[in-house]
Design a protein around this motif. Sequence first.
Motif, short mmCIF file in Angstrom:
data_model
loop_
_atom_site.label_atom_id
_atom_site.label_comp_id
_atom_site.label_asym_id
_atom_site.label_seq_id
_atom_site.Cartn_x
_atom_site.Cartn_y
_atom_site.Cartn_z
N ASP A 77 138.37 -59.14 23.52
CA ASP A 77 139.68 -58.77 24.03
C ASP A 77 139.54 -58.74 25.56
O ASP A 77 138.42 -58.59 26.07
N ILE A 78 140.61 -58.86 26.30
CA ILE A 78 140.47 -58.82 27.77
C ILE A 78 140.91 -57.47 28.35
O ILE A 78 140.09 -56.72 28.89
N ASP A 79 142.21 -57.15 28.20
CA ASP A 79 142.70 -55.91 28.83
C ASP A 79 142.09 -54.69 28.15
O ASP A 79 142.26 -54.47 26.96
N THR A 100 143.01 -62.78 23.62
CA THR A 100 143.84 -61.74 24.24
C THR A 100 145.29 -61.80 23.77
O THR A 100 145.80 -62.90 23.50
N ASN A 101 145.92 -60.67 23.71
CA ASN A 101 147.36 -60.63 23.47
C ASN A 101 148.15 -60.75 24.78
O ASN A 101 149.37 -60.69 24.78
N GLY A 102 147.45 -60.91 25.87
CA GLY A 102 148.13 -61.14 27.15
C GLY A 102 148.73 -62.54 27.18
O GLY A 102 148.51 -63.35 26.28
N GLN A 118 153.25 -61.51 20.63
CA GLN A 118 152.32 -60.46 20.18
C GLN A 118 153.10 -59.17 19.96
O GLN A 118 154.26 -59.08 20.34
N ASP A 159 151.73 -55.75 20.42
CA ASP A 159 151.18 -54.48 20.92
C ASP A 159 152.28 -53.58 21.46
O ASP A 159 153.18 -54.04 22.18
N LYS A 203 147.13 -60.99 17.90
CA LYS A 203 146.35 -60.07 17.07
C LYS A 203 147.27 -58.97 16.59
O LYS A 203 148.10 -58.52 17.37
N ASP A 261 139.64 -52.81 22.41
CA ASP A 261 139.94 -51.42 22.79
C ASP A 261 141.13 -50.87 22.01
O ASP A 261 141.44 -49.69 22.13
N ASP A 320 143.14 -55.25 17.89
CA ASP A 320 141.83 -55.92 17.83
C ASP A 320 141.05 -55.54 16.57
O ASP A 320 140.47 -56.39 15.90
O1 G3P Z 1 149.40 -55.94 25.03
C1 G3P Z 1 149.37 -56.47 26.27
C2 G3P Z 1 148.20 -57.33 26.56
O2 G3P Z 1 147.99 -57.37 27.92
C3 G3P Z 1 146.95 -56.92 25.84
O3 G3P Z 1 145.91 -57.78 26.14
O4 G3P Z 1 143.58 -58.52 26.20
O5 G3P Z 1 144.13 -56.24 25.38
O6 G3P Z 1 144.71 -58.21 24.01
P1 G3P Z 1 144.52 -57.68 25.38
#
Ligand code: G3P
Length: 485
Positions: free
Chosen positions: A136-138, A174-176, A325, A327, A368, A403, A408
């Motif tokens: 995952d990135i963020d 990533t979901n970004g 996505q 989230d 995801k 995270d 994820d």
């Molecule tokens: O949900 C917003 C997005 O920025 C999340 O990214 O990398 O945590 O999947 P990531």
Amino acid sequence: MTGSHDSSHRDRSPHDTRPSVAGGAIPIPGDASRERRESEVVEVPATRSQISDAAQFMHNLSLSPSMKERRPSRNSFGTSLPIPRSPRRSRLSSVYTAEDGRTLSASVTRDILASQVQDMAKEKVQAAKNMAFAFDIDGVLAHGNELIPEAAEALKMLNGDNELGIKIPYILLTNGGGKTEEERCAQLSNILGVPISTNQFIQSHTPMQALAEYYETVLVLGGEGFKVRDCAESYGFKNVVHPKDILAWDPTISPWRNFTPEERAQARPRDFSKIKFDAILVFADSRDYATDMQLIIDLLLSENGRLLTRAKDPVASRIPIYFSQGDLHFPTDHKGPPRLTQGAFRIAIEAQYKALTGVDLERVVYGKPELATYKYADEVLKAWMEEIHNENRIPQNIYMIGDNPASDIIGGNMYGWNTCLVRTGVFKGEGNDPHNPASFGVFDNVLEAVKAAVRKELGKEFKFKWNDKINPVLHGDGDVTAAVE
Ligand code: G3P
Ligand code: MG
């Protein structure tokens, strides 16, 4: 409440052009070239089996899914999510170049030495090629544009700074989103300090390129400036419309618009009263909720996707809407709790639609933890293995490091991956997450998680550093860490 969920609706393909009825699947228009499409896309059923039979829960699906409550999906009906049959390959040979010739020759020398070391440690090499990471990135590698320091060391180690000098495969999942894969990978390479190829990268909307086979004219929303327009065009969508194109045609369409003269100059106004939209694609977080919500609702209530109209039966003539996505929130550089993101925006749209029509909005959510995204990840991983190790196969031991338990971790668990939850993002708890526990464990940061996984697969003594002074000829006894003094 949406109507019946009889079995004839459960497994409808998006190719099915029968009119949409309450509780049925989103129809995809233009079925004439189905044979051609089938060779280019794979349709993955929405992961929603238990839920779709429970119509009374439909409106609750906006809430985070939880394994405990056995709600494995945020897609609430029987449609499929098309994904590309094979991953899109980078149009750039590299997005990151060595800074000088010295760096380059050092790496050539290392490659020669490393291949000699690897020849003498065949079992470990096999194990290294039989594991992979999905990051995952963020909240794992970065917060926005800020590096999470341990991430740089973890990725450097996986890129070959280890006792075998071997690349341990990894992809970023990533979901970004909101910009092209090329632009985001160049940005990530700078943030992370290691080269990131588009061939090892999946953002929320990457698999949605498959939809270009189905829809001609699409409204694409979210992200900074007009970047999602470039992105959708790079996926092959023919007529891409950005909300600001519509504002430039008729600013009064959104009373609380946010529209600068610079944006006006970049917009492509047309006579949108004459254009039929085929689908709505939300690629990223809205930067102008008022305008984006207004346009989405206008099109959902319109007669077959024509602005300025209102359908007599909005459900029967509704065009499909896709979100990249789901989230609800994500970690940022804000010091307080995580911030709202695309899932929260979708909930607002769903609520508005329900209030205006009395029925639940059918929608498709990619990203995801949706099955389609993980299936696509397998394809990318396989192609990446071929690129770095010349072996077109999926490693057996895959570790997802994330995270967000509701994204994820639940997704990785459902797909049979090992999952590692880190405390540098959304999750801050003491023990494991009670609803979606990580199967491999909880770690303070990504480096700890990577080290634990590598030790499990390659042995407790595995060294997380390449030794430049290694002499494989003198030290060909299996102790590849021995150095020339
Ligand atoms: O949900 C917003 C997005 O920025 C999340 O990214 O990398 O945590 O999947 P990531
Ligand atoms: Mg995250």
